[in-house]
Design an enzyme around this catalytic site. Structure first.
Site, mmCIF file in Angstrom:
data_model
loop_
_atom_site.group_PDB
_atom_site.id
_atom_site.type_symbol
_atom_site.label_atom_id
_atom_site.label_comp_id
_atom_site.label_asym_id
_atom_site.label_seq_id
_atom_site.Cartn_x
_atom_site.Cartn_y
_atom_site.Cartn_z
ATOM 1 C CB CYS A 113 -7.434 1.738 6.229
ATOM 2 S SG CYS A 113 -5.965 2.708 6.610
ATOM 3 C CB CYS A 133 3.474 19.594 8.515
ATOM 4 S SG CYS A 133 3.528 20.555 6.993
ATOM 5 C CE1 TYR A 151 2.604 30.684 4.352
ATOM 6 C CE2 TYR A 151 3.579 31.223 6.482
ATOM 7 C CZ TYR A 151 3.674 31.152 5.107
ATOM 8 O OH TYR A 151 4.834 31.525 4.479
ATOM 9 C CG ASP A 191 0.129 25.429 10.852
ATOM 10 O OD1 ASP A 191 1.013 24.645 10.450
ATOM 11 O OD2 ASP A 191 -1.033 25.070 11.106
ATOM 12 C CG ASP A 222 -4.596 30.927 4.137
ATOM 13 O OD1 ASP A 222 -4.136 30.169 5.007
ATOM 14 O OD2 ASP A 222 -4.627 30.626 2.927
ATOM 15 C CB CYS A 270 -0.942 -0.034 1.201
ATOM 16 S SG CYS A 270 -1.592 1.562 1.694
ATOM 17 C CD GLN A 302 -4.279 19.947 11.537
ATOM 18 O OE1 GLN A 302 -3.827 18.924 11.041
ATOM 19 N NE2 GLN A 302 -3.528 21.011 11.723
#
Length: 459
Positions: free
Chosen positions: A168, A417, A321, A390, A342, A86, A292
């Site tokens: 999953c 991230c 952001y 962010d 943004d 996968c 999220q």
């Protein structure tokens, strides 16, 4: 000498022994063969493996594990039956506690690349989940047929082969159930299924989203055209078999593309949106709204951002952001004012709506870039005490970093991230700021992803 150099170069198909030194940013094992760096997915730090070269690139090689000669004590059997095919998870074969240690190490490595000392003593242990399974609130699975059966899954890497994912292990149980129900109904009603090779057929993708706190489920069918045969029967069956589905949507995407959504979305039945809550905040989620993917850890992440901001109630905050305003609204109760921006106008419209719905009167949202709005506000006499960033995976815009260094707020809270772009941006900010700490947060257990909250204080 030239002969020797030539001998040390790897060739595709060559097998060789290698000891794994660390994990790379994508969760692959990293080792060295005759001083050449080799990336080996599935190999773990400390392991001795026999690998086979699959690709030669400039400056590095890629290989696959042929045999594990000495296994890591942290190696476990991946519980997912399609784990290796996968590609959605990279670390199921690594014990979860050790995943958290390795994710911290990935952050340490990223900072070492940009700074001599690597800030290692300031990087805290990774905050993980008590139960690191079934955490994702949204799935987007391609639809296909196999021996007359309707299957849903993801395409095997670099191929047109659809891997059937019946269950999953990182998806919320309700999203798994909704996908199963929908594919069963499509099969029963003999609805036309899109064939990726022939580029013919109707239903391409099933998108399911679960509001974890309220239990509401939304199903979106992605189709190549608007007409949906047996539409009323399809709706009735979904509602009967899974009453938690409160919103049934359809999106039309006729293009030959791997992009999931097309431009046109409309309601088939139920509500346009489902309700979700995060802490004291509630959100309306439309089929295409960003939210999220792991709400439980999002609360952890946002609380870390709040701790880093160390608010007293008097601070003016910029939420760069800002997206739909989630982080800024999380801080708004403890701040004098929050101003967010943004580049996506729809996100700003949602942020304003979210602020209004929660009764906040100390927020202001503008479409555009922070580096455009900030100097304007400072000129007008409004100077922020804290800037929260962010950014996307690519990191902050250089112009924004320059603007932060000019405006010099007391604190910068960087939510990231991507450890690589984070380390690069933090290095730039260290002209005027000191890193108090880096807090890694595990938002996506069993994958190589790691989020971070960094507290930077003006020197």
């Amino acid at each position: 000498m030239i002969q020797k150099q030539h001998e040390s170069k790897l060739e595709v198909g060559q097998t060789f022994p290698v000891t794994i030194k660390r994990l790379g940013i994508n969760g692959e094992g990293v080792g060295y063969f005759k001083r050449q760096v080799v990336f080996i997915p599935g190999a773990l730090p400390g392991e001795e493996v026999v690998a086979e070269t699959t690709k030669i690139q400039r400056g590095f090689a890629e290989a696959k594990v042929k045999k594990v000669r000495k296994a890591s004590p942290h190696r476990v059997k991946a519980p997912c039956p399609v784990y290796e095919e996968c590609g959605g998870c990279q670390l199921q074969h690594l014990d979860y506690k050790e995943q958290l240690n390795q994710k911290r190490d990935i952050v340490v490595q990223a900072f070492q690349k940009y700074m001599n000392n690597g800030l290692e003593e300031k990087i805290r242990p990774t905050l993980g989940m008590e139960n690191p399974w079934h955490y994702r609130n949204k799935s987007q699975l391609q639809v296909g047929r196999k021996d007359e059966k309707v299957i849903t899954g993801l395409y095997k890497q670099n191929s047109h082969q659809l891997i059937d994912i019946a269950h999953c292990m990182i998806q919320h149980k309700a999203t798994n159930e909704a996908t199963k129900v929908v594919r069963r109904i499509l099969e029963k009603l003999n609805v036309s299924i899109y064939n990726e090779k022939k580029q013919k057929g109707l239903v391409r993708t099933i998108v399911t989203r679960t509001a974890v706190q309220t239990g509401e489920v939304q199903v979106t069918l992605i189709t190549t055209k608007e007409e949906l045969p047996n539409k009323e029967q399809f709706i009735a069956e979904v509602q009967k078999q899974m009453p938690a589905v409160k919103s049934i949507m359809q999106n039309v995407n006729w293009r030959k593309t791997s992009v999931i959504f097309g431009d046109k979305t409309f309601k088939l039945a139920g509500k346009e949106v489902i309700q979700e809550t995060l802490g004291d905040l509630s959100f309306e989620l439309s089929a295409r709204a960003f939210f999220q993917l792991n709400p439980e850890q999002t609360v952890v992440l946002y609380n870390e951002a709040k701790k880093a901001a160390a608010l007293t109630g008097n601070e003016k905050i910029v939420d760069a952001y800002c997206g739909v305003g989630t982080i800024g609204l999380w801080l708004a109760n403890d701040a004098a004012e929050v101003r967010g921006m943004d580049v996506i106008p729809e996100a700003i419209a949602d942020a304003r709506k979210n602020a209004k719905r929660h009764g906040f009167t100390n927020t202001k949202y503008e479409a555009g870039k922070a580096e455009q709005w900030l100097p304007k506000w400072v000129k007008e006499g409004w100077r922020p005490d804290v800037i929260v960033v962010d950014p996307p995976r690519t990191g902050c815009d250089d112009k924004l970093l320059e603007t932060i260094l000019k405006v010099k707020p007391k604190q910068v809270v960087y939510v990231s991230c991507n450890p690589s772009s984070l380390a690069r941006d933090v290095q730039a900010l260290m002209k005027s700021y000191e890193v108090e700490y880096v807090q890694p947060v595990d938002m996506f257990p069993h994958t190589a992803h790691v989020e971070n909250v960094v507290k930077l204080v003006r020197k």
